[in-house]
Motif scaffolding. Structure first.
Motif, short mmCIF file in Angstrom:
data_model
loop_
_atom_site.label_atom_id
_atom_site.label_comp_id
_atom_site.label_asym_id
_atom_site.label_seq_id
_atom_site.Cartn_x
_atom_site.Cartn_y
_atom_site.Cartn_z
N LEU A 93 0.93 -1.21 -0.06
CA LEU A 93 -0.13 -0.11 0.08
C LEU A 93 0.84 1.36 0.01
O LEU A 93 0.72 1.99 -0.71
N PHE A 94 2.04 1.22 0.84
CA PHE A 94 2.66 2.49 0.85
C PHE A 94 3.59 2.76 -0.27
O PHE A 94 3.74 3.57 -0.91
N ASP A 95 3.98 1.27 -0.86
CA ASP A 95 4.62 1.49 -2.09
C ASP A 95 4.15 2.04 -3.32
O ASP A 95 4.62 3.04 -3.89
N ASP A 96 2.76 1.76 -3.42
CA ASP A 96 1.91 2.36 -4.46
C ASP A 96 1.64 3.71 -4.16
O ASP A 96 1.59 4.69 -5.00
N LEU A 97 1.36 4.14 -2.96
CA LEU A 97 1.13 5.69 -2.54
C LEU A 97 2.46 6.44 -2.90
O LEU A 97 2.36 7.51 -3.46
N ASN A 98 3.71 5.86 -2.52
CA ASN A 98 4.86 6.63 -2.66
C ASN A 98 5.02 6.64 -4.40
O ASN A 98 5.34 7.99 -4.73
N LYS A 99 4.78 5.81 -5.19
CA LYS A 99 4.73 5.96 -6.72
C LYS A 99 3.77 6.88 -6.99
O LYS A 99 4.16 7.77 -8.00
N LYS A 100 2.84 7.07 -6.81
CA LYS A 100 1.67 7.99 -6.91
C LYS A 100 2.05 9.39 -6.46
O LYS A 100 1.98 10.39 -7.27
N MET A 101 2.72 9.58 -5.25
CA MET A 101 3.30 10.63 -4.89
C MET A 101 4.30 11.32 -5.62
O MET A 101 4.25 12.60 -6.24
N ASP A 102 5.25 10.33 -6.15
CA ASP A 102 6.36 10.66 -7.16
C ASP A 102 5.60 11.19 -8.41
O ASP A 102 6.11 12.22 -8.84
N PHE A 103 5.00 10.48 -8.89
CA PHE A 103 4.21 10.84 -10.18
C PHE A 103 3.61 12.48 -9.99
O PHE A 103 3.99 13.39 -10.96
N ILE A 104 3.04 12.66 -8.97
CA ILE A 104 2.34 14.07 -8.97
C ILE A 104 3.33 14.95 -8.74
O ILE A 104 3.24 16.00 -9.33
N ILE A 105 4.61 14.68 -8.18
CA ILE A 105 5.50 15.68 -7.54
C ILE A 105 6.27 16.04 -9.19
O ILE A 105 6.43 17.10 -9.30
N ASN A 106 6.54 15.04 -9.62
CA ASN A 106 7.31 15.05 -10.96
C ASN A 106 6.29 15.87 -12.06
O ASN A 106 6.99 16.56 -12.69
N ARG A 107 5.10 15.46 -12.11
CA ARG A 107 4.25 16.07 -13.18
C ARG A 107 3.94 17.42 -12.82
O ARG A 107 3.86 18.22 -13.68
N PHE A 108 4.03 17.98 -11.53
CA PHE A 108 3.75 19.44 -11.25
C PHE A 108 4.89 20.03 -10.80
O PHE A 108 4.69 21.32 -10.29
N ASN A 109 5.93 19.72 -10.95
CA ASN A 109 7.24 20.02 -10.43
C ASN A 109 7.36 21.64 -10.93
O ASN A 109 7.77 22.57 -10.29
N GLY A 110 7.25 21.74 -12.02
CA GLY A 110 7.63 22.86 -12.89
C GLY A 110 6.50 23.77 -12.89
O GLY A 110 6.70 25.19 -13.06
N ILE A 111 5.29 23.32 -12.55
CA ILE A 111 3.95 24.37 -12.65
C ILE A 111 4.19 25.11 -11.34
O ILE A 111 3.58 26.32 -11.38
N LEU A 112 4.23 24.62 -10.16
CA LEU A 112 4.09 25.41 -8.84
C LEU A 112 5.31 25.94 -8.56
O LEU A 112 6.18 26.16 -8.35
#
Length: 112
Positions: A93-112
């Motif tokens: 569960l935590f592995d999946d959550l970490n992958k999703k968080m990494d995706f969100i951070i990488n996706r919006f890194n340049g926008i925010l």
């Protein structure tokens, strides 16, 4: 309460991993896992389990036995009733959550 659940709860109360308990009894870890899932425990191992887990051998035979745990750091305890709730989740569960968080951070890194 089944013997497997009793074994697991006592093991957690004594802070013993399956590997540690298996080593102390002289079996492989898979055997402990099988016992926890309800496979029968050979009578030869009951006295060893009882000694290591600090209970009587008859403790494993009494299906109505309840185990009183001390509150743990991850437990929610009602002070009035002493009722304890511990929430445990699989590591996946935590592995999946970490992958999703990494995706969100990488996706919006340049926008925010």
């Amino acid at each position: 309460m089944t013997t497997g659940i009793t074994l697991k709860l006592l093991q957690e109360k004594r802070k013993l991993s399956q590997e540690e308990l298996a080593y102390k009894i002289g079996v492989v870890q898979a055997t402990i896992g099988n016992w926890e899932r309800g496979k029968s425990i050979k009578m030869d191992y009951i006295p060893k389990l009882a000694t290591i887990l600090e209970v009587t051998a008859s403790y494993f035979m009494d299906e109505t036995q309840t185990i009183i745990n001390q509150p743990t750091a991850d437990a929610i305890v009602n002070k009035e009733t002493g009722f304890e709730i511990t929430i445990k989740t699989p590591n996946t569960l935590f592995d999946d959550l970490n992958k999703k968080m990494d995706f969100i951070i990488n996706r919006f890194n340049g926008i925010l």
